[in-house]
Structures are given as structure tokens and as C-alpha cells.
Scaffold this motif. Structure first.
Motif, PDB file in Angstrom:
ATOM      1  N   ILE A  78       0.835  -1.205   0.000  1.00 25.16           N
ATOM      2  CA  ILE A  78       0.000   0.000   0.000  1.00 25.16           C
ATOM      3  C   ILE A  78       0.872   1.259   0.000  1.00 25.16           C
ATOM      4  N   GLY A  79       2.019   1.191   0.655  1.00 28.56           N
ATOM      5  CA  GLY A  79       2.916   2.339   0.716  1.00 28.56           C
ATOM      6  C   GLY A  79       3.385   2.806  -0.648  1.00 28.56           C
ATOM      7  N   THR A  80       3.406   1.899  -1.624  1.00 30.05           N
ATOM      8  CA  THR A  80       3.847   2.270  -2.977  1.00 30.05           C
ATOM      9  C   THR A  80       2.709   2.828  -3.814  1.00 30.05           C
ATOM     10  N   TYR A  81       1.471   2.730  -3.303  1.00 31.79           N
ATOM     11  CA  TYR A  81       0.324   3.234  -4.050  1.00 31.79           C
ATOM     12  C   TYR A  81       0.065   4.712  -3.796  1.00 31.79           C
ATOM     13  N   VAL A  82       0.592   5.244  -2.706  1.00 31.70           N
ATOM     14  CA  VAL A  82       0.344   6.646  -2.340  1.00 31.70           C
ATOM     15  C   VAL A  82       1.112   7.570  -3.283  1.00 31.70           C
ATOM     16  N   ARG A  83       0.383   8.383  -4.025  1.00 29.64           N
ATOM     17  CA  ARG A  83       1.000   9.317  -4.972  1.00 29.64           C
ATOM     18  C   ARG A  83       0.875  10.775  -4.511  1.00 29.64           C
ATOM     19  N   HIS A  84      -0.245  11.100  -3.879  1.00 24.91           N
ATOM     20  CA  HIS A  84      -0.476  12.468  -3.386  1.00 24.91           C
ATOM     21  C   HIS A  84      -0.592  12.406  -1.866  1.00 24.91           C
ATOM     22  N   LEU A  85       0.301  13.110  -1.182  1.00 26.26           N
ATOM     23  CA  LEU A  85       0.336  13.078   0.278  1.00 26.26           C
ATOM     24  C   LEU A  85       0.246  14.492   0.834  1.00 26.26           C
ATOM     25  N   HIS A  86      -0.784  14.738   1.650  1.00 21.56           N
ATOM     26  CA  HIS A  86      -0.953  16.012   2.362  1.00 21.56           C
ATOM     27  C   HIS A  86      -0.809  15.700   3.846  1.00 21.56           C
TER      28      HIS A  86
END
Length: 418
Positions: A78-86
Motif C-alpha cells: 500500500i505504501g507504494t500506491y500513495v501518490r499524493h500526500l498532504h
């Protein structure tokens, strides 16, 4: 009958585009094979709220972190799926290690926004030095900035920020957004840049957009980075905001470095709310390709009934007159004006504004937008009626603008209760 994988993939793409999170979650429960397909969309954009999260995101931070941490522990991919992080920085981050553990596992972030927002005042700072008391957290945040994947970076309301972190960016960064950023004065920018230069091996990220808000220090730092860490020559969009006279000089220097600028937005929040200096900034070298100009006098609070030495347009007419005939590519002008309401709000004389727009000095102008915001100090009986009357009064006076062939002219009025 088994549905082909490519059809399922298309369905998940459509659901993601429509932000149908509920259906995506339900779909992931239908089959184990569909879980990774749905997770890529469910975890594409992540916003970690602060302790006051109920005010801003309606999500409790502690519960959110706990659930996200468990999800990452059971499914590390799942950690590799995050593209936009606020990521909202929080005071409690110094005591708890869960946030840093989560950030360390996000390895493919393309858009990263780190922001501090205090509940009592959204423009208060948090010191990086205080934040870095949790070394694991500071290291996790820095590692994301240093990743080779980010194309967009936004840093908001953080003081004493180390210039060495900015100088360590190695990704093909396109969008840089710096809002109310105060850089650590003890850090030597030139030394940090020297280190950064050796790391990027002479390859400069070529920015396409830049936002600098409020802080003179932010503008000065970014200008210092131009040509040393970032290539400004292809920037097409700039947002700049200032609260006093000092950043005007920095804005002039900045626009000299953006010869390809097409879209400029300036927000002025000075005490007198005079936009004087904007035209001078544009004429420094950002006028040849400029197609869109947005002027937002966001802090305007004077009484139209009193003595107004700068006029009801706070200098907008004079600034437009200065650039008339010089910005031949200008296609869109948008102006926002704010007033504290009194009885004379319907008596605005729009003739000067009408004259400067119809002077044929903007041959390619296709869109003109005027937005008036009235801060009403008393109870309103019929807000909608007053808004319509204001719009109609403006349109009646601007009849020559209204008759310009091919011009999309829009005038809106909005009344806000103080």
C-alpha cells in the motif's frame, strides 16, 4: 462468466475518477484478486489530519494514523500506491512515532504537501527545530522530499526550515509552493546549495509553476535558489502574495527570472490595500507572453463613505494603465475587490475602469471578470436582492466594456456578514 481483467481495471478507473470511494471499497471485498486493483485508487491520495482534524477534515487524527499503520503493516505494498500526500504537522508528532513509521513506508510520492495549521490561527508557524526533536519524524519528512519521485512540493507555515533540505531535492520537480515559509537564518544557503549541486550532478529541476505567499524570506530564498538548484526559465504560472511593501522588490526580482510566464496571480493584503507596484513587477520582463492576470485585493477593509486617497479600486486602474500597450498577449483579466459596506457602496464610479479597458491597449482580451465582496457589518434583510442590484449597477456603467466584440464579461457581487 468471468469478467476480463482489463474491463475490471477500466471500471475501477472510472470509479476513481468519480471519487466513488464507497463502491471501490465494496468492489475490493468481492474478490481477493480485485484488492490490489482497488487499493491503487483508494490509497492514491492521502491526507493525514492534525489533532484539530475535525475542524478541517472531519477525521480524528489518532484513529486515522492507527488504522493506516495497521493497513501498511498487513499490506506493505500500500505504501507504494500513495501518490499524493498532504501531511498536517502536529505537536503530538514529537511524542509519538507512528507518524514517522507511516511516512517511511511511502516511497512513491509524486505530490507532497507538508503543512502546519493551528486551530486558533491558520497562519501561525511551527518551528522545524521543535518538530525535529522527533528525529525519526524529521528524517521521514526529509526522505520524502529527497525521493526521486516528487513532481510537486508544498511547504506551509514552517519556520526555521533548513535550506539544506531544499538544496537536497533530486527529483524532476515541476511545481513548488512555498507559503509563509521562514528559512533558518543560521543555515548557510550557499553551502547548502554547494552540497545540493554535487548531489544532482548539474541537472536542475525545471519548474513550471511557483507559489510564494506572505513571506519576504520565502521569496528571497527562492530567488537565491534560481539558477543554482532550480531552472526558472520555463515557469508559466506564478502566484505571489504580500502583506507589506517589502516583498514588492522580491517580486520584481522574481519576475525577471520568469521570461516564459503566462499566468500571474497577485494577492495584496497591505493595510491600505494598494496594489501599487504590480505593473512595475510585470514590466521587469514577465509581460511578453503573459496571457492571464488575476489581481486579488484580499484584505481590503476600508469605508467607501470616508476619504479614500487611493480610490475605490485601490490602484488597479493605474496599474492596468501602466501595462496597457505592453501586454499584447493578455487574454484574461480578473479583479477581486473587497469593501466594508456603508451607504455609498452603490455610488462607485466605474468610468476610470471602463476607460482603461476600452482603450484598445489589450487587443487580445477575451475574458474580463470583476468580483466584488462586501463585508456587511449589520443584519441583512435581503442579501440576494442587494447582490443583484450591485451587479446591475456595475454592468450599467460598464456599457462600453459590455459592447466589446467577442469579450466574455462577467461581474459578480457577494455580500458576507462580518
Amino acid at each position: 462468466m468471468t469478467i476480463p481483467f482489463d474491463i475490471l481495471s477500466n471500471i475501477s478507473e472510472i470509479l476513481s475518477y468519480e471519487h466513488d470511494i464507497k463502491t471501490l471499497r465494496s468492489l475490493s471485498l468481492c474478490s481477493q484478486a480485485l484488492v490490489p486493483l482497488c487499493q491503487r485508487h483508494l490509497f492514491h491520495t492521502i491526507c493525514v489530519p492534525n489533532t484539530s482534524g475535525r475542524t478541517f477534515t472531519l477525521i480524528d487524527r489518532g484513529r486515522y494514523l492507527d488504522r493506516f499503520h495497521k493497513a501498511l503493516s498487513s499490506s506493505p505494498q500500500i505504501g507504494t500506491y500513495v501518490r499524493h500526500l498532504h501531511y498536517f504537522v502536529d505537536h503530538n508528532d514529537r511524542e509519538f512515532g507512528m507518524a514517522s513509521s507511516i511516512l517511511k513506508r511511502l516511497t512513491q510520492v509524486k505530490a507532497f504537501k507538508i503543512e502546519y495549521r493551528a486551530h486558533e490561527d491558520p497562519r501561525l508557524f511551527i518551528s522545524w527545530k521543535r518538530l525535529s526533536e522527533n528525529r525519526r519524524l524529521a528524517s521521514a519528512i526529509t526522505s520524502i522530499i529527497k525521493q526521486p519521485t516528487p513532481c510537486s512540493l508544498s511547504i506551509v507555515n514552517i519556520s526555521s526550515f533548513p535550506p539544506s533540505i531544499l538544496a537536497s531535492i533530486t527529483s524532476p520537480l515541476l511545481d513548488l509552493d512555498i507559503r509563509f515559509l521562514d528559512v533558518d537564518k543560521s543555515g548557510n544557503i550557499n553551502e547548502a546549495l554547494a552540497v545540493g549541486w554535487s548531489q544532482v550532478e548539474g541537472v536542475l529541476p525545471c519548474l513550471s509553476s511557483l507559489e510564494i505567499r506572505d513571506s519576504k524570506d520565502s521569496a528571497t530564498t527562492v530567488i537565491a535558489l534560481a539558477g543554482k538548484l532550480f531552472d526558472f526559465s520555463r515557469i508559466e504560472s506564478v502566484v505571489v502574495e504580500w502583506d507589506d511593501e517589502e516583498p514588492v522588490g522580491a517580486a520584481k526580482a522574481l519576475l525577471k527570472l520568469t521570461p516564459a510566464l503566462k499566468d500571474l496571480r497577485v494577492q495584496v493584503n497591505t493595510d491600505i490595500n494598494n496594489c501599487g507596484g504590480i505593473a512595475d513587477c510585470i514590466l521587469q520582463g514577465a509581460h511578453q507572453k503573459l496571457t492571464t492576470l488575476k489581481l486579488d485585493l484580499g484584505g481590503r477593509r476600508h469605508d467607501l463613505g470616508g476619504s479614500i486617497p487611493i480610490g475605490p479600486f485601490a490602484g488597479v486602474v493605474a496599474e492596468l494603465a501602466m501595462i496597457s500597450g505592453c501586454c499584447d498577449a493578455l487574454e484574461t483579466i480578473a479583479v477581486m475587490l473587497r469593501y466594508v459596506n456603508r451607504d455609498s457602496w452603490l455610488s462607485i464610479d466605474w468610468a476610470p475602469f471602463d476607460n482603461v479597458i476600452t482603450s484598445k491597449s489589450f487587443p487580445r482580451l477575451r475574458v474580463l471578470t470583476i468580483e466584488m465582496v462586501f463585508i456587511w457589518l449589520e443584519d441583512l434583510v435581503n442579501r440576494a436582492l442587494l447582490e443583484r442590484e450591485t451587479e446591475a449597477g456595475c454592468v450599467r456603467q460598464l456599457w462600453r466594456i459590455r459592447d466589446i466584440p467577442g469579450l466574455d464579461f462577467r461581474c459578480t457581487a457577494r455580500i458576507e456578514r462580518c
